[in-house]
Design a protein around this motif. Structure first.
Motif, PDB file in Angstrom:
ATOM      1  N   TYR A 156       0.822  -1.204   0.000  1.00 10.56           N
ATOM      2  CA  TYR A 156       0.000   0.000   0.000  1.00 10.56           C
ATOM      3  C   TYR A 156       0.859   1.258   0.000  1.00 10.56           C
ATOM      4  CZ  TYR A 156      -2.978   3.650   2.039  1.00 10.56           C
ATOM      5  OH  TYR A 156      -3.643   4.819   2.304  1.00 10.56           O
ATOM      6  N   ARG A 157       0.458   2.225  -0.815  1.00 17.37           N
ATOM      7  CA  ARG A 157       1.028   3.572  -0.791  1.00 17.37           C
ATOM      8  C   ARG A 157      -0.121   4.552  -0.573  1.00 17.37           C
ATOM      9  NH1 ARG A 157       6.226   4.327  -3.043  1.00 17.37           N
ATOM     10  NH2 ARG A 157       7.121   2.458  -3.992  1.00 17.37           N
ATOM     11  N   PRO A 158      -0.040   5.398   0.447  1.00 14.72           N
ATOM     12  CA  PRO A 158      -1.124   6.372   0.681  1.00 14.72           C
ATOM     13  C   PRO A 158      -1.379   7.221  -0.558  1.00 14.72           C
ATOM     14  CG  PRO A 158       0.385   6.325   2.538  1.00 14.72           C
ATOM     15  CD  PRO A 158       1.024   5.502   1.461  1.00 14.72           C
ATOM     16  N   ARG A 159      -2.648   7.396  -0.900  1.00 13.14           N
ATOM     17  CA  ARG A 159      -2.998   8.151  -2.098  1.00 13.14           C
ATOM     18  C   ARG A 159      -4.468   8.536  -2.034  1.00 13.14           C
ATOM     19  NH1 ARG A 159      -5.781   4.844  -5.688  1.00 13.14           N
ATOM     20  NH2 ARG A 159      -5.635   2.600  -5.371  1.00 13.14           N
ATOM     21  N   GLN A 160      -4.880   9.370  -2.965  1.00 12.88           N
ATOM     22  CA  GLN A 160      -6.285   9.708  -3.091  1.00 12.88           C
ATOM     23  C   GLN A 160      -7.038   8.530  -3.728  1.00 12.88           C
ATOM     24  OE1 GLN A 160      -7.774  12.464  -1.957  1.00 12.88           O
ATOM     25  NE2 GLN A 160      -5.860  13.375  -1.233  1.00 12.88           N
ATOM     26  N   ILE A 161      -8.275   8.342  -3.323  1.00 18.37           N
ATOM     27  CA  ILE A 161      -9.134   7.300  -3.884  1.00 18.37           C
ATOM     28  C   ILE A 161     -10.414   7.969  -4.379  1.00 18.37           C
ATOM     29  CG2 ILE A 161     -10.388   5.156  -3.452  1.00 18.37           C
ATOM     30  CD1 ILE A 161      -8.467   4.627  -1.131  1.00 18.37           C
ATOM     31  N   GLU A 162     -10.811   7.641  -5.582  1.00 18.65           N
ATOM     32  CA  GLU A 162     -12.007   8.249  -6.165  1.00 18.65           C
ATOM     33  C   GLU A 162     -13.230   7.991  -5.291  1.00 18.65           C
ATOM     34  OE1 GLU A 162     -14.610   8.225 -10.327  1.00 18.65           O
ATOM     35  OE2 GLU A 162     -12.804   6.970 -10.133  1.00 18.65           O
ATOM     36  N   GLY A 163     -13.981   9.047  -5.019  1.00 17.39           N
ATOM     37  CA  GLY A 163     -15.184   8.920  -4.211  1.00 17.39           C
ATOM     38  C   GLY A 163     -14.946   9.116  -2.729  1.00 17.39           C
ATOM     39  N   PHE A 164     -13.680   9.364  -2.344  1.00 19.80           N
ATOM     40  CA  PHE A 164     -13.328   9.562  -0.948  1.00 19.80           C
ATOM     41  C   PHE A 164     -12.495  10.836  -0.796  1.00 19.80           C
ATOM     42  CE2 PHE A 164     -13.946   4.991  -1.217  1.00 19.80           C
ATOM     43  CZ  PHE A 164     -14.539   4.649  -0.016  1.00 19.80           C
ATOM     44  N   VAL A 165     -12.487  11.379   0.415  1.00 17.06           N
ATOM     45  CA  VAL A 165     -11.591  12.471   0.758  1.00 17.06           C
ATOM     46  C   VAL A 165     -10.801  12.054   1.998  1.00 17.06           C
ATOM     47  CG1 VAL A 165     -13.344  13.638   2.178  1.00 17.06           C
ATOM     48  CG2 VAL A 165     -11.411  14.936   1.273  1.00 17.06           C
ATOM     49  N   VAL A 166      -9.505  12.352   2.019  1.00 17.21           N
ATOM     50  CA  VAL A 166      -8.660  12.019   3.161  1.00 17.21           C
ATOM     51  C   VAL A 166      -8.926  13.022   4.284  1.00 17.21           C
ATOM     52  CG1 VAL A 166      -6.291  11.815   4.013  1.00 17.21           C
ATOM     53  CG2 VAL A 166      -6.870  10.970   1.727  1.00 17.21           C
ATOM     54  N   THR A 167      -9.280  12.504   5.466  1.00 12.54           N
ATOM     55  CA  THR A 167      -9.532  13.376   6.615  1.00 12.54           C
ATOM     56  C   THR A 167      -8.430  13.273   7.663  1.00 12.54           C
ATOM     57  OG1 THR A 167     -10.841  11.700   7.790  1.00 12.54           O
ATOM     58  CG2 THR A 167     -12.018  13.191   6.279  1.00 12.54           C
ATOM     59  N   TYR A 168      -7.595  12.245   7.577  1.00 14.49           N
ATOM     60  CA  TYR A 168      -6.496  12.078   8.543  1.00 14.49           C
ATOM     61  C   TYR A 168      -5.445  11.174   7.920  1.00 14.49           C
ATOM     62  CZ  TYR A 168      -3.940  10.432  12.678  1.00 14.49           C
ATOM     63  OH  TYR A 168      -2.952  10.106  13.579  1.00 14.49           O
ATOM     64  N   ALA A 169      -4.178  11.532   8.108  1.00 11.23           N
ATOM     65  CA  ALA A 169      -3.083  10.684   7.626  1.00 11.23           C
ATOM     66  C   ALA A 169      -1.894  10.852   8.561  1.00 11.23           C
ATOM     67  CB  ALA A 169      -2.694  11.060   6.201  1.00 11.23           C
ATOM     68  N   ASP A 170      -1.242   9.751   8.890  1.00 16.76           N
ATOM     69  CA  ASP A 170      -0.082   9.797   9.765  1.00 16.76           C
ATOM     70  C   ASP A 170       0.835   8.626   9.428  1.00 16.76           C
ATOM     71  OD1 ASP A 170       1.549  10.823  11.729  1.00 16.76           O
ATOM     72  OD2 ASP A 170       0.529   9.783  13.373  1.00 16.76           O
ATOM     73  N   THR A 171       2.105   8.782   9.761  1.00 14.30           N
ATOM     74  CA  THR A 171       3.078   7.710   9.566  1.00 14.30           C
ATOM     75  C   THR A 171       3.861   7.513  10.849  1.00 14.30           C
ATOM     76  OG1 THR A 171       4.753   9.257   8.744  1.00 14.30           O
ATOM     77  CG2 THR A 171       3.357   8.180   7.111  1.00 14.30           C
ATOM     78  N   SER A 172       4.359   6.305  11.062  1.00 10.21           N
ATOM     79  CA  SER A 172       5.165   6.004  12.244  1.00 10.21           C
ATOM     80  C   SER A 172       6.018   4.774  11.946  1.00 10.21           C
ATOM     81  CB  SER A 172       4.264   5.756  13.467  1.00 10.21           C
ATOM     82  OG  SER A 172       3.381   4.679  13.221  1.00 10.21           O
ATOM     83  N   CYS A 173       6.891   4.461  12.882  1.00 12.95           N
ATOM     84  CA  CYS A 173       7.718   3.244  12.823  1.00 12.95           C
ATOM     85  C   CYS A 173       8.798   3.333  11.751  1.00 12.95           C
ATOM     86  CB  CYS A 173       6.865   1.998  12.606  1.00 12.95           C
ATOM     87  SG  CYS A 173       5.650   1.703  13.909  1.00 12.95           S
ATOM     88  N   PHE A 174       9.922   3.890  12.110  1.00  9.01           N
ATOM     89  CA  PHE A 174      11.088   3.935  11.225  1.00  9.01           C
ATOM     90  C   PHE A 174      12.125   2.912  11.677  1.00  9.01           C
ATOM     91  CE2 PHE A 174      15.294   6.001  10.212  1.00  9.01           C
ATOM     92  CZ  PHE A 174      15.278   5.673   8.870  1.00  9.01           C
ATOM     93  N   LEU A 175      12.644   3.054  12.894  1.00  6.27           N
ATOM     94  CA  LEU A 175      13.583   2.070  13.439  1.00  6.27           C
ATOM     95  C   LEU A 175      12.894   1.028  14.315  1.00  6.27           C
ATOM     96  CD1 LEU A 175      16.585   4.355  14.476  1.00  6.27           C
ATOM     97  CD2 LEU A 175      16.388   2.929  12.445  1.00  6.27           C
ATOM     98  N   SER A 176      11.705   1.353  14.837  1.00  8.53           N
ATOM     99  CA  SER A 176      11.021   0.425  15.737  1.00  8.53           C
ATOM    100  C   SER A 176      10.707  -0.941  15.122  1.00  8.53           C
ATOM    101  CB  SER A 176       9.755   1.053  16.311  1.00  8.53           C
ATOM    102  OG  SER A 176       8.961   1.637  15.315  1.00  8.53           O
ATOM    103  N   PRO A 177      10.635  -1.098  13.777  1.00  9.09           N
ATOM    104  CA  PRO A 177      10.479  -2.456  13.239  1.00  9.09           C
ATOM    105  C   PRO A 177      11.609  -3.403  13.635  1.00  9.09           C
ATOM    106  CG  PRO A 177       9.869  -0.868  11.573  1.00  9.09           C
ATOM    107  CD  PRO A 177      10.447  -0.081  12.721  1.00  9.09           C
ATOM    108  N   LEU A 178      12.731  -2.870  14.116  1.00 11.87           N
ATOM    109  CA  LEU A 178      13.795  -3.747  14.626  1.00 11.87           C
ATOM    110  C   LEU A 178      13.268  -4.634  15.747  1.00 11.87           C
ATOM    111  CD1 LEU A 178      16.802  -1.240  14.732  1.00 11.87           C
ATOM    112  CD2 LEU A 178      16.615  -3.260  13.263  1.00 11.87           C
TER     113      LEU A 178
END
Length: 223
Positions: A156-178
């Motif tokens: 998955y790559r965050p993106r716009q989807i037809e028929g929807f509007v993004v109301t919230y987006a966030d990212t986390s976990c860079f080194l924590s996957p260790l």
């Protein structure tokens, strides 16, 4: 949130925040909002979404799913009536779906103003990229591992989807996957709290880290 198994344990914070935001957005009214967890396995996210009419749609029954409603079905052809659902939820599952067909089905079953809530691992995190390469090499000698890797269609790559509007987006976990890798390989987690604190600092200080994060949370509202 004891129902989270180890490979989503480092996502408890982001998922908890996501659940609270959705709880605030959805009009509770007299009835519980209807939530369908697509690819939800044993309903491991149900404790984060207490107060919802929660059900799981997955392709095969899970014997540990007795605590929640379970419907056998695919993400590309949801066994749910049109415009009957307040929230369609997915976590670490979209990579196994035909994404366009799933998004179309989510749009079909959601009520107007309903939410598609996506919690998904991305494709660009360096820790997980190395892990996936190792899994692919192991798959050369292990048929089960090879079959599993081939069930992944597209990350998955965050993106716009037809028929929807993004109301919230966030990212986390860079080194924590260790911590996830350590748990998977050695059966013991690293200091997740410390790694998460380092991640928070890096995410705030270096914008590029957001593009390399492992975990994406996106709320899409149906127009």
């Amino acid at each position: 949130m004891t129902t989270f198994d180890y490979h989503v344990a480092i996502w408890v914070g982001p998922i908890g925040k996501s659940a609270e935001l959705i709880r605030q957005k959805v009009n509770r009214g007299a009835a519980k909002p209807v939530l369908v967890d697509v690819g939800g396995m044993n309903g491991r996210l149900s404790k984060a979404f207490v107060g919802f009419d929660y059900s799981v749609v997955d392709i095969q029954p899970d014997p540990e799913c007795a605590a929640v409603k379970y419907v056998v079905g695919s993400a590309e052809c949801l066994p749910v009536e049109s415009e009957t659902t307040d929230i369609v939820l997915t976590c670490s599952a979209i990579q196994y779906f035909d994404q366009e067909r799933f998004f179309s089905e989510a749009k079909r079953v959601l009520k107007s103003g309903g939410y598609l809530v996506v919690h998904e691992n991305g494709c660009c995190n360096p820790v997980i990229f190395v892990c996936r390469c190792v899994q692919r090499i192991i798959g050369l000698f292990n048929s089960d591992q090879w079959r599993y890797r081939n069930t992944i269609i597209k990350y998955y790559r965050p993106r716009q989807i037809e028929g929807f509007v993004v109301t919230y987006a966030d990212t986390s976990c860079f080194l924590s996957p260790l911590s996830f890798v350590s748990e998977m390989v050695f059966g013991r987690s690293l200091a997740t709290g410390f790694l998460t604190a380092v991640d928070d600092y890096l995410l705030a200080a270096l914008p590029i880290v957001k593009k390399l994060s492992w975990f994406n949370v996106v709320h899409y509202k149906k127009l």
